[in-house]
Enzyme design. Structure first.
Site, PDB file in Angstrom:
ATOM      1  N   GLU A  47       0.690  15.249 -19.170  1.00  0.00           N
ATOM      2  CA  GLU A  47       1.386  15.051 -17.891  1.00  0.00           C
ATOM      3  C   GLU A  47       1.057  16.243 -17.007  1.00  0.00           C
ATOM      4  OE1 GLU A  47       5.620  14.620 -18.323  1.00  0.00           O
ATOM      5  OE2 GLU A  47       5.993  14.690 -16.160  1.00  0.00           O
ATOM      6  N   ASP A  58      14.304  18.713 -11.480  1.00  0.00           N
ATOM      7  CA  ASP A  58      13.839  19.771 -12.367  1.00  0.00           C
ATOM      8  C   ASP A  58      14.802  20.934 -12.449  1.00  0.00           C
ATOM      9  OD1 ASP A  58      11.229  18.926 -13.409  1.00  0.00           O
ATOM     10  OD2 ASP A  58      10.731  18.758 -11.262  1.00  0.00           O
TER      11      ASP A  58
END
Ligand SMILES: Cc1ncc(COP(=O)(O)O)c(C=O)c1O
Ligand SMILES: Cc1ncc(COP(=O)(O)O)c(C=O)c1O
Lengths: 263, 410, 410, 263
Positions: A47, A58
């Site tokens: 990824e 995040d």
């Protein structure tokens, strides 16, 4: 079925637990070396984070990584250019936020992924209801748009997500942001279990997986794991590609052992 | 409490208020929360259910005369509604127009933010939530949230950029005095944008007990719509007051400042079915509607200030409440439709306008609100506003909070 | 200005308001301005004619429905009256009483001072004066005066003790932004008492063009009476609101803080003909009514804090607005009659009460107003207020101005 | 008619312009010496200020003097004690504010003046309407309560003031507080003229008279002058009794010259 999903299914069918490490694109000058180290350590897919100024899903580590990369001049264009022509032998999955997809439009964006040899796409803030346009563009470009499922997703909706996801289903292990955690949450197992029951698409569990033990525990229900913040924390602390490779190799070993305890 | 007719335990309680179901522009954006191409619900999957719950609860509440009655009661007895409509006599005479000010500066806590917050806090109570989360920039929305939480016995956590915590020390203290926890946010630009991101990150972790109380017509569906509905009271009151004050009944222009755009949306909503021209005034340094391009942030699609790579850029305005790089999705839509215009004024024009209003009318406006005043002055003096034009301007807040800023400049 | 029904040039204009002519206590103190032994007009001969002119003009204006109508209009459209009556739900429940708050903190400029100042400024205009003089302590009356002057196109000069100029820098700036001249007073204690003396000294030099705008129910006749009449709107509104909110119609207790005593006088006046018990709450360090002895200062006879030689002593309170060594003459009289009680609370009780109201009701009161809250809390908790008692409390102003003071303490 | 007025009338009838210097009581340790110097310089009466914390009719100089005296512990009691038994040969006039009169009550206050040998009283903030009680107490104690008239006083009221005043009428020369001024105001002459027309009681003009010239000008209409701030300014600046005596002597001379220019 896109190349990403074909690849992941094949590996799973071969009895292998899937390992998808994450790297924030352009995090260092030699960032591509980390990708090679990932492959050497036994990654099944990688990824690549395309950093966004406002990464609302995040936690502190990947926020910091995004910030560092952007300060170094990272952009979608530059990162994809860096990936172009790399022959890593495992599929690449871009991961980002919708604003960057929308910037040149989903078609151009997915086309650029394709050109750079990226086979999959994750958009953190693109739930089912908003996905149509990107889904279409991704499909047209031959890119698998993987959707996320979370512990808060009710069962009927889980089924819809599994159905429409391509490449794999990203099972978010907990109600929270990315970032290392001390233990695998109970919700992780429940969610992965529900998903695996409702689909035969690969199910990768991510968010918070930091240790070989947690990874081994995760694949008792899921098909594989995504490891992100644990890697980025090390890199931000100065770990070299070899260091990160060693860390991942240990995880690979734990996964393999979990699948074939006897051997 | 034996002798009080009005009791907290009566809340919510039925009232025979007719429920207005608006049609046409500025009505219900439907289950997808779309304003043309804008709006929607671009949130991580983890928040989809939470947003849906808020939407369901809001739809249910908003069609319940009991809820509307309770909110109307709180707005009246606690927040001091209706707010006055003040003819700006001397400035009108100087400019050759008729300028009416809708006085949200007189609402409890000093700005229109309380209208929305009381609505959301009451909704949170109805949903069984015990805690409010909020982001704040200048601190006005944070203070309003802390106030509503105190009033309804909820706890409150307010996220605020570290730079704003420093710049707005008094508001931080006010929130704390009101019992709220203020969490300084050290990431990114350390201002409103990042406080919002951080509040959303936190929300994911506590969707079951916490209610996210959004401060403007931004965020994922149903927030832009719901906040506009809670701010609609500004426009509806003003509509009625204009009908009394103006011979024409409806003003020629309806003007408000636009940060996220809640005071403007609430005001415009009251005049959606009229021929009044809508003008949203942005800060030159935070002109999401005027200069932004299509993007997605904080759960909604709209216009945002961005660099060439699609990274969100920082807004920069003397008015902390306008320091947001985007604009509510409905404003992007009203602009697309041509129903509203969006214009900008500079910090210098804003300071002049604030001082001029203080000296002509005895009203020191919030620097946010002074943006609207600045545009009216410029437009009247340049002839863009025809002589004799009637203008309704929403004065979204009072300038007390900005005295320190002004002191450095004047 | 072509389309505005309400115009400045219409001021004053007739309105069909009935003129209330109260009789009995709290009515017209007659031509000598006597409240029992108190009041009067103890001014230098040079000011006698000026005071008489003010009295004549006020008598004339106050019996003129046109003047009353204009004032009512200004209070409504500019100052935001009527102000809300807020049931203090959570604090009432904690104390076992019914506490209603009359929300003068919601009036424009943040306290009840604007009621009086708009009245006097309108009177000054009627008298052909072009300039307002005022004294101020914390700056609330100064800001209100500067506001009214700006609104009516008058100039304003505000006298303020040097110590207060330092302590209240923000209010000084607000006055200047509103166009007023602020004159620092360096004599004596350099606070309110001396600012008042200096304003009176200045007034002597300019009686022909300047109007002295007194900030409380103090000073020579007609000021104590006139200011009470201009503040009567608090009590009259509250009377009507209580009639709606309370089953008994009238509260058992009517409580307000007392500096000079204008918010208390205005509130009490609305209930003068009822059985409600009046309580005026003073600062322990500025308890003119409670601890003062008969004297004369600033033109009136009343109770003042004095030393053994008859020199006026300094008041000392955390609330700058209560830092006055005397009390309005009518309060001295109401005390003599036993119609009102005067009590004191300490700074520590006041800070606790302010924080408690903030946390239970989401209202941060001015420290002045928090005196009234502090007494109610103490009296309810000690059983002095019987369980179930109904209490109307005038919240004279908002606490924003006191945040800096509180920050140092909390 | 009280002793004060008898004395002043006698001197006036003798063709003398009246000079009433002012001293803030207890301004220095040797304050009584200033009184002696006043007499030696030709004072016809002396005004003794009983300092008040809040002297609203006084300008900066006498405010400062009051403040200095109070800081030194001045009080009505102490000042009157200091005056007791002084044989100065001219009448003393106490001058103060109503709060000090009220403190022990007008009767006790006036009685104390009498005991200390004070013949007159001025109360700065006691206009006609409020004067009854003090008037009565003063009369009972044989103290002349002198009332003030100002340029703002309308003619009918001037007459009433002149009628009810005892000892003399204090004509306030200008709309303002005590304090030195560069010139005698026009209002001074007008007011003194009006007063002298309506009464044969001595009219003393005060407020702002600072120079021999101004004093001479004043007595063209008034019967005499009060000199206050000009003296106190000098004392605050350190002038000795002799210095002040010299200053007053010059003024005396100017007054005498004005009355008998030939001699
Ligand atoms: C007084 C005031 N006006 C306007 C705004 C901008 O918000 P909105 O555009 O949502 O009305 C703010 C935000 O803090 C504010 O405090
Ligand atoms: C908020 C507030 N309350 C009360 C007072 C005291 O004044 P009064 O006793 O005249 O009401 C002041 C004076 O500044 C004030 O600002």
């Amino acid at each position: 079925m896109g190349l990403l999903e074909i690849h992941l299914r094949q590996r799973r069918e071969a009895g292998r637990a899937l390992l998808m490490p994450y790297l924030t694109g352009a995090i260092t000058g030699d960032w591509v070396d980390y990708l090679r180290a990932f492959v050497d350590a036994g990654a099944d897919a990688i990824e690549i984070g395309l950093p966004f100024s406002d990464p609302t899903l995040d936690g502190a580590t990947i926020q910091e990584a995004s910030h560092v990369a952007l300060s170094r001049g990272a952009s979608v264009r530059a990162i994809l250019a860096g990936l172009s022509g790399l022959e890593l032998g495992v599929p690449l999955v871009a991961s980002t936020y919708q604003n960057l997809v929308l910037h040149d439009g989903p078609e151009a964006f997915c086309g650029a992924l394709r050109t750079a040899g990226v086979d999959g796409l994750i958009v953190a803030d693109l739930p089912l209801e908003e996905a149509d346009e990107v889904e279409q563009a991704a499909a047209d470009a031959g890119v698998d748009l993987a959707l996320l499922a979370s512990p808060a997703t009710p069962p009927p909706r889980l089924a819809a997500i599994a159905r429409r996801s391509r490449g794999f289903v990203y099972a978010v292990s907990l109600m929270g942001t990315t970032g290392e955690r001390a233990a695998l949450s109970a919700s992780a197992t429940t969610l992965a279990g529900q998903l695996c029951e409702s689909t035969d698409r690969p199910v990768l569990l991510g968010f918070g997986i930091s240790t070989p033990d947690q990874a081994a525990q995760a694949i008792r229900t899921a098909d594989g794991v995504v490891v992100g913040a644990a890697i980025m924390r090390r890199i931000l602390d100065g770990a070299s590609p070899a260091d990160v490779g060693a860390y991942l190799a240990a995880m690979r070993q734990a996964l393999d052992q979990e699948r074939e305890p006897a051997s | 409490m034996t002798d009080l007719r009005l009791r907290p335990r009566d809340l919510p309680r039925p009232r025979d208020l007719p429920i207005v179901r608006p049609a046409g522009t500025m009505s219900d954006p439907g289950p997808r929360g779309k304003f043309g191409d804008h709006g929607g619900r671009y949130v991580p999957e983890s928040l989809v259910a939470a947003c849906q719950e808020v939407e369901d609860a809001f739809r249910d509440a908003w069609s319940d005369p009991g809820f509307r009655g309770s909110l109307a009661t709180l707005l009246a007895v606690h927040a001091g509604r209706p707010t006055a409509l003040t003819p700006a006599w001397r400035l009108s005479a100087e400019l050759g127009i008729t300028l009416l000010l809708k006085r949200e500066d007189l609402a409890h806590t000093g700005s229109h933010k309380i209208n929305n917050v009381l609505g959301q806090a009451l909704l949170a109570t109805r949903m069984g939530r015990t805690r409010l989360l909020a982001e704040t920039g200048a601190g006005q929305h944070g203070v309003a949230t802390a106030t509503a939480a105190a009033l309804l016995g909820l706890s409150a956590t307010v996220f605020m950029g570290e730079r704003d915590v420093e710049r707005q020390a008094l508001n931080v203290f006010r929130m704390r005095v009101l019992g709220a926890e203020v969490v300084p946010v050290g990431t990114g630009s350390r201002t409103l944008k990042d406080a919002t991101s951080e509040a959303m990150r936190h929300w994911v972790t506590c969707v079951d007990d916490a209610y996210y109380c959004m401060g403007s017509v931004v965020g994922p569906h149903p927030y832009p719509w719901m906040v506009r509905e809670f701010q609609r009271v500004i426009g509806e009151e003003a509509r009625g007051q204009c009908a009394t004050e103006l011979r024409t009944g409806v003003p020629d222009y309806v003007v408000a400042c636009v940060g996220g755009g809640s005071n403007a949306a609430g005001t415009f909503a009251g005049f959606a079915d009229t021929a009044a021209q809508f003008v949203g005034v942005e800060a030159a340094g935070g002109a999401g509607a005027t200069e932004g391009r299509t993007g997605v942030l904080h759960g909604f699609r709209s216009r945002f200030l961005q660099d060439d790579d699609g990274q969100i850029t920082e807004a920069e305005s003397i008015a902390a409440g306008l320091d947001y790089p985007g604009v509510g999705p409905e404003h992007a839509y009203l602009r697309d439709l041509g129903r509203a215009r969006y214009v900008t004024v500079t910090d210098a024009e804003v300071v002049d306008a604030a001082l001029r209003l203080a000296r002509t009318e005895g009203i020191l406006p919030a620097l946010e609100s002074a943006h609207a005043v600045a545009w009216v002055i410029r437009a009247a003096e340049s002839g863009e506003l025809p002589p004799g034009a009637t203008v309704l301007l929403t004065l979204s807040g009072r300038g007390d909070k900005d005295t320190a800023t002004l002191m450095e400049l004047v």
